[in-house]
Design a protein around this motif. Structure first.
Motif, PDB file in Angstrom:
ATOM      1  N   SER A 131       0.427  -1.446   0.065  1.00 43.43           N
ATOM      2  CA  SER A 131       0.016   0.472  -0.005  1.00 43.43           C
ATOM      3  C   SER A 131       1.077   1.345  -0.288  1.00 43.43           C
ATOM      4  CB  SER A 131      -0.980   0.201   1.601  1.00 43.43           C
ATOM      5  OG  SER A 131      -0.186  -0.156   2.250  1.00 43.43           O
ATOM      6  N   GLY A 132       2.112   1.406   0.050  1.00 46.13           N
ATOM      7  CA  GLY A 132       2.997   2.394   0.578  1.00 46.13           C
ATOM      8  C   GLY A 132       2.954   2.845   1.763  1.00 46.13           C
ATOM      9  N   CYS A 133       4.326   3.103   2.084  1.00 44.02           N
ATOM     10  CA  CYS A 133       4.057   3.729   3.767  1.00 44.02           C
ATOM     11  C   CYS A 133       3.790   5.171   3.550  1.00 44.02           C
ATOM     12  CB  CYS A 133       5.152   3.800   4.194  1.00 44.02           C
ATOM     13  SG  CYS A 133       5.859   2.023   4.500  1.00 44.02           S
ATOM     14  N   GLY A 134       4.367   5.743   3.029  1.00 45.34           N
ATOM     15  CA  GLY A 134       3.412   7.256   2.902  1.00 45.34           C
ATOM     16  C   GLY A 134       2.023   7.774   2.345  1.00 45.34           C
ATOM     17  N   THR A 135       1.230   6.785   1.574  1.00 41.19           N
ATOM     18  CA  THR A 135      -0.115   7.065   1.684  1.00 41.19           C
ATOM     19  C   THR A 135      -0.659   6.505   2.522  1.00 41.19           C
ATOM     20  OG1 THR A 135       0.396   6.082  -0.408  1.00 41.19           O
ATOM     21  CG2 THR A 135      -1.916   5.769  -0.033  1.00 41.19           C
ATOM     22  N   PRO A 153       7.118  -6.024  -3.474  1.00 43.56           N
ATOM     23  CA  PRO A 153       6.163  -5.801  -2.717  1.00 43.56           C
ATOM     24  C   PRO A 153       7.202  -3.709  -2.144  1.00 43.56           C
ATOM     25  CG  PRO A 153       6.898  -7.046  -1.548  1.00 43.56           C
ATOM     26  CD  PRO A 153       8.097  -7.707  -2.686  1.00 43.56           C
ATOM     27  N   GLY A 154       8.400  -4.296  -2.301  1.00 43.83           N
ATOM     28  CA  GLY A 154       9.333  -2.918  -1.946  1.00 43.83           C
ATOM     29  C   GLY A 154       9.175  -1.637  -3.392  1.00 43.83           C
ATOM     30  N   VAL A 155       9.228  -2.820  -3.951  1.00 39.67           N
ATOM     31  CA  VAL A 155       9.021  -1.654  -5.809  1.00 39.67           C
ATOM     32  C   VAL A 155       7.659  -1.413  -5.594  1.00 39.67           C
ATOM     33  CG1 VAL A 155       9.024  -2.066  -8.159  1.00 39.67           C
ATOM     34  CG2 VAL A 155      10.930  -2.780  -6.509  1.00 39.67           C
ATOM     35  N   ILE A 156       6.847  -1.524  -5.452  1.00 38.71           N
ATOM     36  CA  ILE A 156       4.746  -1.599  -5.521  1.00 38.71           C
ATOM     37  C   ILE A 156       5.473  -0.650  -4.063  1.00 38.71           C
ATOM     38  CG2 ILE A 156       3.323  -2.412  -4.824  1.00 38.71           C
ATOM     39  CD1 ILE A 156       3.953  -4.653  -6.127  1.00 38.71           C
ATOM     40  N   ALA A 157       5.463  -0.505  -2.901  1.00 41.64           N
ATOM     41  CA  ALA A 157       5.472   0.864  -2.114  1.00 41.64           C
ATOM     42  C   ALA A 157       6.231   2.244  -2.792  1.00 41.64           C
ATOM     43  CB  ALA A 157       6.126   0.280  -0.664  1.00 41.64           C
ATOM     44  N   TYR A 158       7.087   1.892  -3.683  1.00 40.99           N
ATOM     45  CA  TYR A 158       7.850   3.609  -4.227  1.00 40.99           C
ATOM     46  C   TYR A 158       6.981   3.700  -5.213  1.00 40.99           C
ATOM     47  CZ  TYR A 158      12.465   2.957  -1.331  1.00 40.99           C
ATOM     48  OH  TYR A 158      13.355   3.241  -0.621  1.00 40.99           O
ATOM     49  N   ALA A 159       6.461   2.825  -5.451  1.00 43.03           N
ATOM     50  CA  ALA A 159       6.325   2.941  -7.378  1.00 43.03           C
ATOM     51  C   ALA A 159       4.365   3.898  -6.359  1.00 43.03           C
ATOM     52  CB  ALA A 159       5.208   1.751  -8.073  1.00 43.03           C
ATOM     53  N   VAL A 160       3.690   3.434  -5.224  1.00 44.50           N
ATOM     54  CA  VAL A 160       2.533   4.028  -4.569  1.00 44.50           C
ATOM     55  C   VAL A 160       2.578   5.381  -4.055  1.00 44.50           C
ATOM     56  CG1 VAL A 160       0.262   3.999  -3.053  1.00 44.50           C
ATOM     57  CG2 VAL A 160       1.345   1.571  -4.350  1.00 44.50           C
ATOM     58  N   ASP A 161       3.613   5.887  -3.838  1.00 44.97           N
ATOM     59  CA  ASP A 161       4.109   6.582  -3.155  1.00 44.97           C
ATOM     60  C   ASP A 161       4.747   7.685  -4.110  1.00 44.97           C
ATOM     61  OD1 ASP A 161       3.494   6.187  -0.236  1.00 44.97           O
ATOM     62  OD2 ASP A 161       5.542   5.627   0.291  1.00 44.97           O
ATOM     63  N   PHE A 162       5.114   7.507  -4.916  1.00 44.44           N
ATOM     64  CA  PHE A 162       5.854   8.561  -5.945  1.00 44.44           C
ATOM     65  C   PHE A 162       5.163   8.707  -6.820  1.00 44.44           C
ATOM     66  CE2 PHE A 162      10.526   7.276  -4.901  1.00 44.44           C
ATOM     67  CZ  PHE A 162      10.494   8.157  -5.341  1.00 44.44           C
ATOM     68  N   SER A 163       3.572   7.510  -7.619  1.00 46.11           N
ATOM     69  CA  SER A 163       2.548   8.645  -7.750  1.00 46.11           C
ATOM     70  C   SER A 163       1.565   8.800  -7.211  1.00 46.11           C
ATOM     71  CB  SER A 163       1.569   7.025  -8.623  1.00 46.11           C
ATOM     72  OG  SER A 163       1.192   5.754  -7.502  1.00 46.11           O
ATOM     73  N   ASN A 164       1.777   8.379  -6.292  1.00 42.51           N
ATOM     74  CA  ASN A 164       0.338   9.813  -5.324  1.00 42.51           C
ATOM     75  C   ASN A 164       1.139  10.348  -4.565  1.00 42.51           C
ATOM     76  OD1 ASN A 164      -1.628   7.428  -4.931  1.00 42.51           O
ATOM     77  ND2 ASN A 164      -1.105   6.674  -3.225  1.00 42.51           N
ATOM     78  N   GLY A 165       2.541  10.756  -4.447  1.00 40.44           N
ATOM     79  CA  GLY A 165       3.011  12.028  -4.291  1.00 40.44           C
ATOM     80  C   GLY A 165       3.531  12.530  -2.507  1.00 40.44           C
ATOM     81  N   THR A 166       3.062  10.338  -1.835  1.00 41.41           N
ATOM     82  CA  THR A 166       3.289  10.444  -0.611  1.00 41.41           C
ATOM     83  C   THR A 166       4.148   9.956  -0.192  1.00 41.41           C
ATOM     84  OG1 THR A 166       2.207   8.801  -0.791  1.00 41.41           O
ATOM     85  CG2 THR A 166       0.906  10.606  -0.484  1.00 41.41           C
ATOM     86  N   ILE A 167       5.874  10.689  -0.459  1.00 45.45           N
ATOM     87  CA  ILE A 167       6.627  10.354  -0.475  1.00 45.45           C
ATOM     88  C   ILE A 167       7.262  11.082  -0.325  1.00 45.45           C
ATOM     89  CG2 ILE A 167       7.599  10.412  -2.570  1.00 45.45           C
ATOM     90  CD1 ILE A 167       9.303   7.983  -1.396  1.00 45.45           C
ATOM     91  N   TYR A 168       6.525  12.541  -0.468  1.00 45.54           N
ATOM     92  CA  TYR A 168       7.006  13.989  -0.683  1.00 45.54           C
ATOM     93  C   TYR A 168       6.944  14.730   0.859  1.00 45.54           C
ATOM     94  CZ  TYR A 168       8.337  13.249  -5.708  1.00 45.54           C
ATOM     95  OH  TYR A 168       8.326  12.676  -6.605  1.00 45.54           O
TER      96      TYR A 168
END
Length: 144
Positions: free
Chosen positions: A22-26, A58-73
């Protein structure tokens, strides 16, 4: 004994996979959704990286989800926001300028050529217009 360890390990892997997918940032910062860029939050990047320790996917998906949502910033210092105000036909120009000045914290003149007022159908359309407008876009501002 062997069965208990196996159950615990299975539960841990499933838990980590769900969080990573699900992405940690999300999960930790849903209010950051929609950010387009900025400084990467090291806590979120490391938390997503933990998913890479267990399995690559799972790690790659987490990064992809957070970058696409913008929640990693990290939240930016300069940002645009949209407030919803239902205005009626009785509001005059002076009242609207006063309302906008209060919200902006500085005087607002609707006579400025840099201000564009449009009625939007919904909040999603308004947010898309803000993103497309290039608010605080240095390239656009220097061309004026």
């Amino acid at each position: 004994m062997h069965q208990a360890v196996r159950r615990w390990l299975t539960g841990a892997v499933i838990g980590v996979s769900i969080v990573s997918l699900s992405g940690c940032g999300t999960l930790f910062h849903p209010e950051r959704k929609g950010q387009l860029s900025g400084d990467i939050d090291p806590v979120i990047a490391v938390a997503n990286g933990v998913g890479l320790l267990f399995f690559i996917v799972p790690g790659v998906i987490a990064y992809a989800v957070d970058f696409s949502n913008g929640t990693i910033y990290l939240p930016g210092r300069n940002s645009a926001s949209v407030d919803v105000h239902n205005l009626d036909d009785t509001m005059d120009l002076a009242s609207l300028e006063k309302l906008l000045s209060e919200k902006a914290g500085q005087p607002v003149s609707l006579e400025s050529e840099l201000i564009m007022i449009e009625e939007m159908e919904n909040l999603d359309e308004a947010l898309a217009m803000v993103r497309m407008s290039g608010v605080l876009d240095e390239e656009k501002l220097s061309a004026m």
